[in-house]
Write a protein that holds these residues in place. Structure first.
Motif, PDB file in Angstrom:
ATOM      1  N   PHE A 503       0.847  -1.204   0.000  1.00 21.12           N
ATOM      2  CA  PHE A 503       0.000   0.000   0.000  1.00 21.12           C
ATOM      3  C   PHE A 503       0.883   1.256   0.000  1.00 21.12           C
ATOM      4  O   PHE A 503       0.660   2.203  -0.755  1.00 21.12           O
ATOM      5  CB  PHE A 503      -0.914  -0.043   1.237  1.00 21.12           C
ATOM      6  N   LEU A 504       1.908   1.240   0.855  1.00 25.47           N
ATOM      7  CA  LEU A 504       2.852   2.369   0.910  1.00 25.47           C
ATOM      8  C   LEU A 504       3.627   2.504  -0.400  1.00 25.47           C
ATOM      9  O   LEU A 504       3.909   3.624  -0.857  1.00 25.47           O
ATOM     10  CB  LEU A 504       3.867   2.165   2.046  1.00 25.47           C
ATOM     11  N   ALA A 505       3.978   1.347  -1.000  1.00 19.78           N
ATOM     12  CA  ALA A 505       4.839   1.352  -2.188  1.00 19.78           C
ATOM     13  C   ALA A 505       4.196   2.123  -3.337  1.00 19.78           C
ATOM     14  O   ALA A 505       4.891   2.619  -4.227  1.00 19.78           O
ATOM     15  CB  ALA A 505       5.160  -0.079  -2.629  1.00 19.78           C
ATOM     16  N   GLU A 506       2.869   2.199  -3.313  1.00 22.27           N
ATOM     17  CA  GLU A 506       2.197   2.966  -4.361  1.00 22.27           C
ATOM     18  C   GLU A 506       2.284   4.469  -4.104  1.00 22.27           C
ATOM     19  O   GLU A 506       1.875   5.264  -4.945  1.00 22.27           O
ATOM     20  CB  GLU A 506       0.715   2.553  -4.437  1.00 22.27           C
ATOM     21  N   ARG A 507       2.758   4.842  -2.934  1.00 21.91           N
ATOM     22  CA  ARG A 507       2.695   6.253  -2.534  1.00 21.91           C
ATOM     23  C   ARG A 507       4.056   6.901  -2.259  1.00 21.91           C
ATOM     24  O   ARG A 507       4.178   8.136  -2.309  1.00 21.91           O
ATOM     25  CB  ARG A 507       1.805   6.374  -1.284  1.00 21.91           C
ATOM     26  N   VAL A 508       5.069   6.105  -1.924  1.00 20.12           N
ATOM     27  CA  VAL A 508       6.393   6.690  -1.629  1.00 20.12           C
ATOM     28  C   VAL A 508       7.458   5.922  -2.400  1.00 20.12           C
ATOM     29  O   VAL A 508       7.207   4.827  -2.915  1.00 20.12           O
ATOM     30  CB  VAL A 508       6.731   6.672  -0.110  1.00 20.12           C
TER      31      VAL A 508
END
Lengths: 551, 551
Positions: A503-508
């Motif tokens: 989920f984070l990988a799509e954002r940072v």
């Protein structure tokens, strides 16, 4: 080649003499709950002289001894603000929101000889008395009220008005002292460790006043009336009392009436032109103004600092009440101005917003730089982040009594070349606008790059299964530091760490993704409800956390 | 007790660095006769660095050597204003209205190593060259034009743009020098005797800038554009160029186009918000504005100094063009601010006039006192007159090279306790407003009282038989000094001195009436047409006058 100019020091005595003569008729109005008690600057000057005589002749204050104040914003406090430094002594403003043990610590650490206290604040002083060192000889009570709380005090108790009555109304002020000597002392209320004192000099107070009256700061003139809602015990109410005496600006003092209704009433009836406050107080005032019949048309500017003001609040004041809310940044160590979010010319109201929500631009007398994770200077391009360091004649270069170490951070609070490390992380644009994003202790220094814990937390908490998330730096052999993500799931939720990581990988950026993950039942909190990350760091260091390491 | 603040000096280098980075996009526009040539503050900063490199590496300027400018108000002059002090050298601005022998005197007295000169001013410099000492090594010519006038110069001639081309655009500016060292040098153009130099310090320039940007002075902000019509060779154009760089205020420079028509054109097209000028220039502008189609709506304030502005001129600008004209007082020895005639709040336009026509109020950093004929301090009651003395960190305490004696007055220009004796006589009200009435050399000190020669002259010249009258002080055994009235009668008039004395007796106090009277065929005049009273005093001392003594 030496100049041929006169060698005249910058002193608080000059501010006092100027204000009480050239601006003799200007008034300080102190709110009493229903209306304002007025005193002219000539009277303030005369009473300041009487106070100085009393302090010297009756209370034995000599040289640069410390005289403390535990007072609201009012005319009496203004007299102490002027008299104490102008006689050569040092004004120590006590923060009435400090816990008793910290109040005692700072009175003893400063070796205060006298405390001036508002009668309404005696209940707050009483529990501190048993912890005070015998250096404190006198308590001077301003205003009416029960003196019983002082019964156990070993020194002498005085009434302010009786003490100064009948004394001469002029005084041989210290107009020729070294401008680098201390004029006022203010302790930072750190969340951990003992408070640390900043000793402002006559020079720094004077130069800071000149900045407060500058066109691109408050721009105070003799046609203004300033309402300092920010307390006089907090960084000298942002310099407004001294600056008002310098510029002949009238003062409206709220005393203890800091609630929305009396604030709205005093603005309506006393018609201040400028005010300064923190967002929480101003947010409460908005609701009162929305629902009452008040006239706020006199206010040309309200400066908000302390923490960032929500843009919605700024818009609401502007659109519903025609009040221009201006951001400013500063801290106890910076006197406090600081940056000021005035806006370039020639913009439409909508084009002004991106500038207004920044922390603003620095004046010439405050030099700013951003220092990156590897200690190098970062460019001022609006993108590269670094810790904000500042330099200038009204910026602290040390703490009173020599404390330069912050127990939270191993590095010194001051750089090797003498700049103040603010502990704030952010960016500066090419045209000088500062935007702060993190506290330095909340960023993770990973392989010469910074990772914002605040950004990771905000993204994690946007996941539907996550109730709370706190990200802290933990030591890492290869990278120096890496993020540890601690997560509290919503009731009934069950989610794999790999899912949260994806989920984070799509954002940072990929290199910012935490490898270390921990489930918590609750994020530890401070007494005021903020995430207490030092507890998490300690728990991790002590091996108390069950950490899952993703590959 | 020492403060804990950083010990950072106030320097021109800081102003330069701040303006060229934080306000990189602000522009200086130089009028070329038809439109404006623009240069950003970033470019000004870069070219200032190139100029500093050229001065140091190519022209060998070291330490605090003097670099002179003989230039109009333009971007090149601004670069010199910043570069020369910021590199640690001293900027010497040459007054292009001085006679050749005085120009030569000040260049030699200051031991200037370099002169930067506008090409359009070469015809003015040429006749001075033969009188210049060999300390002058270089002349740098800015702009296009015939270099032939410099043919006889023994040193080296350079072209400004060629000299700086290709050099590094940054420079290790002198940011840590003692702020009391000299930054700039300006000579007073005394009507008699040699010019005397005032050496401004980095400290005085910086503090003065902070006053220029204060709300109750020019109040300069980054949304202003300032038009300094006052020349940069005259008390640093009242501090506006340095202050504009400090505050990010845009500059509109008139170069040599100081005539009414181009001034009106540049105001109309470049839309300055603030200007500063002397009354004569502004009076000419009024006529042009009255008869042309110009847009002056951008101007929020025009500051008039140098000499008092006729109220009729102030009214005309306000009523016919909506321009607020503000009085200010200052002199070369005071940097020059000085008092500023801002007005108290809450007055109607008509009630504001009595304040507007005064010389105004002093800022906190300039302390003022009135000293009466017997050397005692006079009260600030709006009635008692005295010589104005001032004190402060941007007020001169001596002259460059040690000259402290004014050949016109036996007393020192500076009091024993270090105040500047301004030579101006006037009153100060209880609320600080200064009104100047006489020059000190024009008052007669009679038995511990002052008699205004200007007042006696004005009354005498109101008599129908009197064409001109000049009153001077002459020594008197009993009273110290007494007035001598010299009178030129109108053609064909014949009137007894006793008649004129009786005429005066109806208008002034009896003890002020002159006993000594002389008829002249013409009052001696200076080259600019003013009464030359020192000639009359010398004629009297030499027994050349036929004096009638009334009993």
């Amino acid at each position: 080649m030496l100049s041929t100019m006169q060698d005249v020091p910058l002193t608080v005595a000059r501010i006092l003499t100027h204000g009480s003569t050239v601006h003799a008729g200007t008034t300080v109005a102190t709110w009493n709950g229903a209306s304002a008690d007025r005193r002219s600057y000539a009277e303030v000057g005369a009473r300041a002289a009487q106070l100085a005589h009393a302090l010297r002749d009756e209370l034995g204050v000599v040289g640069d001894e410390r005289v403390a104040t535990l007072m609201w914003n009012n005319a009496g406090h203004l007299e102490a603000y002027l008299a104490v430094p102008a006689m050569g002594a040092v004004l120590h403003t006590l923060n009435l929101r400090l816990p008793a043990h910290q109040l005692a610590f700072i009175v003893n650490h400063a070796a205060d000889r006298v405390i001036l206290v508002d009668a309404t604040l005696l209940p707050l002083l009483a529990p501190v008395l048993p912890q005070l060192a015998p250096t404190l000889k006198h308590i001077v009570v301003a205003g009416q009220g029960d003196r019983a709380p002082l019964d156990g005090f070993a020194g002498t108790v005085h009434d302010y008005d009786e003490l100064i009555a009948g004394r001469p109304t002029d005084y041989p002020w210290a107009t020729d002292l070294d401008e680098r000597t201390a004029a006022a002392l203010c302790y930072t209320s750190g969340t951990t460790g003992d408070p640390k004192g900043v000793a402002y000099s006559h020079r720094s107070v004077y130069l800071h006043c000149l900045q407060v009256i500058a066109g691109d700061s408050f721009g105070l003139t003799a046609r203004d009336i300033a309402l300092p809602v920010v307390p006089m015990f907090h960084v000298n109410a942002w310099g407004i009392p001294h600056a008002a005496f310098m510029s002949g600006t009238g003062l409206l003092m709220p005393d203890r009436f800091l609630q929305p209704k009396p604030l709205a009433q005093m603005i309506s009836s006393e018609r201040p032109t400028v005010s300064a406050a923190v967002p929480t107080i101003w947010s409460g005032l908005l609701d009162e103004l929305d629902h009452g019949a008040y006239d706020t048309s006199s206010l040309r500017m309200v400066v908000i600092g302390g923490s960032a003001c929500p843009p919605s609040l700024m818009r609401a004041f502007e659109e519903r009440h025609g009040i221009d809310v201006v951001h400013a940044w500063g801290m106890t160590e910076t006197s406090p101005l600081g940056s000021f979010a005035t806006v370039p010319p020639g913009l439409t109201p909508e084009q002004r917003w991106p500038y207004r929500i920044t922390q603003g631009r620095f004046p010439a007398t405050v030099e700013a730089r951003l220092v990156g994770p590897d200690g190098t200077r970062m460019p001022h391009d609006g993108t590269a982040a670094g810790e904000l360091e500042v330099r200038g004649p009204w910026i602290a270069g040390a703490y009173f009594g020599g404390a330069g170490q912050d127990p939270l951070r191993p590095e010194d609070k001051f750089s090797e070349d003498g700049w103040l490390r603010t502990g704030d992380v952010g960016t500066i644009t090419a045209d000088g606008y500062l935007t702060l994003t993190d506290r330095a202790k909340d960023v993770i220094k990973s392989g010469g790059e910074w990772i914002s814990s605040v950004e990771l937390e905000n993204h994690l908490m946007a996941h539907p299964d996550v109730a709370e998330a706190a990200v802290v730096a933990v030591p890492d052999e290869k990278w120096g530091e890496r993020p540890l993500a601690t997560v509290v799931l919503r009731d009934g939720a069950a989610v794999e760490f790999t899912v949260l990581r994806d989920f984070l990988a799509e954002r940072v950026a990929k290199w910012q993704l935490p490898e270390r993950w921990t489930l918590l039942t609750e994020v530890p909190k401070t007494s005021v409800g903020k995430f207490d990350k030092k507890v998490i760091r300690r728990q991790h260091a002590d091996g108390e956390l069950d950490v899952t390491r993703l590959s």
